[in-house]
Motif scaffolding. Structure first.
Motif, PDB file in Angstrom:
ATOM      1  N   ARG A  48     -12.603  -4.619   8.711  1.00 12.67           N
ATOM      2  CA  ARG A  48     -11.208  -4.884   9.138  1.00 12.67           C
ATOM      3  C   ARG A  48     -10.907  -4.326  10.637  1.00 12.67           C
ATOM      4  NH1 ARG A  48      -6.051  -2.306   5.701  1.00 12.67           N
ATOM      5  NH2 ARG A  48      -4.531  -3.642   6.946  1.00 12.67           N
ATOM      6  N   HIS A  49     -11.622  -3.649  11.386  1.00 14.31           N
ATOM      7  CA  HIS A  49     -11.166  -3.431  12.637  1.00 14.31           C
ATOM      8  C   HIS A  49     -11.061  -4.747  13.440  1.00 14.31           C
ATOM      9  CE1 HIS A  49     -11.163  -1.153  16.128  1.00 14.31           C
ATOM     10  NE2 HIS A  49     -12.306  -1.207  16.610  1.00 14.31           N
ATOM     11  N   SER A  53     -14.516  -9.794   7.573  1.00 16.87           N
ATOM     12  CA  SER A  53     -14.907  -9.447   6.300  1.00 16.87           C
ATOM     13  C   SER A  53     -16.186  -9.641   5.823  1.00 16.87           C
ATOM     14  CB  SER A  53     -13.976 -10.173   5.089  1.00 16.87           C
ATOM     15  OG  SER A  53     -14.342 -11.687   5.399  1.00 16.87           O
ATOM     16  N   THR A  58     -14.917  -4.737   3.313  1.00 16.10           N
ATOM     17  CA  THR A  58     -14.115  -4.969   4.389  1.00 16.10           C
ATOM     18  C   THR A  58     -13.502  -3.843   5.042  1.00 16.10           C
ATOM     19  OG1 THR A  58     -13.745  -7.403   3.669  1.00 16.10           O
ATOM     20  CG2 THR A  58     -12.032  -6.187   5.105  1.00 16.10           C
ATOM     21  N   THR A  59     -12.934  -3.049   4.253  1.00 16.38           N
ATOM     22  CA  THR A  59     -12.400  -1.660   4.759  1.00 16.38           C
ATOM     23  C   THR A  59     -13.495  -0.359   4.527  1.00 16.38           C
ATOM     24  OG1 THR A  59     -11.371  -1.200   2.489  1.00 16.38           O
ATOM     25  CG2 THR A  59      -9.983  -2.546   4.213  1.00 16.38           C
ATOM     26  N   GLU A  62     -14.280   0.543   1.074  1.00 19.09           N
ATOM     27  CA  GLU A  62     -14.826  -0.254   0.273  1.00 19.09           C
ATOM     28  C   GLU A  62     -16.291  -0.374   0.714  1.00 19.09           C
ATOM     29  OE1 GLU A  62     -11.429  -3.700  -0.162  1.00 19.09           O
ATOM     30  OE2 GLU A  62     -13.116  -4.069   1.104  1.00 19.09           O
ATOM     31  N   GLU A 198      -7.813   4.663   2.371  1.00 23.01           N
ATOM     32  CA  GLU A 198      -7.651   3.472   1.729  1.00 23.01           C
ATOM     33  C   GLU A 198      -7.364   2.323   2.879  1.00 23.01           C
ATOM     34  OE1 GLU A 198      -4.295   1.728  -1.692  1.00 23.01           O
ATOM     35  OE2 GLU A 198      -4.341   3.727  -0.795  1.00 23.01           O
ATOM     36  N   GLY A 199      -7.684   1.120   2.644  1.00 22.23           N
ATOM     37  CA  GLY A 199      -7.662  -0.027   3.791  1.00 22.23           C
ATOM     38  C   GLY A 199      -7.839   0.697   5.052  1.00 22.23           C
ATOM     39  N   GLY A 200      -8.992   1.355   5.358  1.00 19.68           N
ATOM     40  CA  GLY A 200      -9.231   1.937   6.636  1.00 19.68           C
ATOM     41  C   GLY A 200     -10.003   1.021   7.282  1.00 19.68           C
ATOM     42  N   ASP A 201      -9.811   0.765   8.769  1.00 17.94           N
ATOM     43  CA  ASP A 201     -10.149   0.145   9.723  1.00 17.94           C
ATOM     44  C   ASP A 201     -11.532   0.641  10.380  1.00 17.94           C
ATOM     45  OD1 ASP A 201      -9.298   1.269  12.482  1.00 17.94           O
ATOM     46  OD2 ASP A 201      -7.352   0.868  11.125  1.00 17.94           O
TER      47      ASP A 201
END
Length: 214
Positions: A48-49, A53, A58-59, A62, A198-201
């Motif tokens: 995600r950075h 994907s 992706t994150t 995950e 959560e959702g981290g790049d």
């Protein structure tokens, strides 16, 4: 034998600050409120950075645990400031590399951590050819000493290199230290564990090497 590969976070680390949240004498315990840039110090990049994907995740939350612990090799390089690293720099390791291993590039750049002009702006960089080699060889994690695998002052370059690696399933760890203490001739175990955001790049991580045969 365990070797710490993680730089200590301090208020002098770019993107890091903290303040007291609780005080032992006043509140009964000590606690800090931490402010951390997600790519500060020794850190891990998730796809995600750079808007990428991949099926592994992706994150940062995950990514599977198997990403963070596994076999690794290091190559010790004698390079100049700003040099583009090519597959040829890997020498004999290129022929011996086993898919699924992590690959750590020791360039001596950790010695420049106290000089941001050199550490950040003159770093040796991963070439397009080496990035593609890493994807083709199924490198699990690519680890480097500088704060980035590419020139952070060149958006086109830093984007392209990250996109090749992250879209190709290669997780990136940047800002490593003590790679000079690792043996270049044998496999060892690399651990690099990020915060589960959560959702981290990306996230600061604790990285270490376990020298299996030592």
């Amino acid at each position: 034998m365990l070797i710490d590969l993680t730089a200590t976070l301090t208020p002098e680390t770019p993107g890091v600050s903290w303040e007291s949240a609780k005080d032992l004498e006043r509140d009964g315990w000590n606690a800090r409120l931490l402010h951390l840039y997600s790519h500060s110090g020794t850190h891990m990049d998730a796809p995600r950075h750079f808007g990428c994907s991949h099926e592994i995740g992706t994150t940062i939350d995950e990514l599977p645990l198997e990403t963070f612990l596994g076999p690794a090799r290091v190559v010790h390089l004698d390079v100049s400031a700003g040099e583009l690293l090519q597959p040829a720099h890997l020498g004999e390791l290129a022929a011996d590399f086993v898919p699924g291993q992590a690959l750590l590039l020791q360039t001596g750049w950790a010695a420049h951590r106290g000089n941001l002009e050199v550490f950040r702006n003159q770093l040796p960089r991963v070439s397009v050819e080496l990035a593609r080699w890493c994807v083709e060889k199924k490198v699990r994690v690519l680890g480097v000493e500088p704060p980035s695998v590419a020139d952070v002052n060149d958006l086109a370059e830093v984007t392209k290199i990250h996109e090749i690696l992250l879209s190709g399933g290669v997780t990136i760890v940047e800002g490593l230290i003590n790679l000079d203490q690792l043996p270049g001739e044998v496999e060892f175990t690399l651990g690099a564990f990020p915060l589960k955001i959560e959702g981290g790049d990306g996230s600061p991580c604790r990285a270490f090497a376990h020298l299996n045969s030592y």
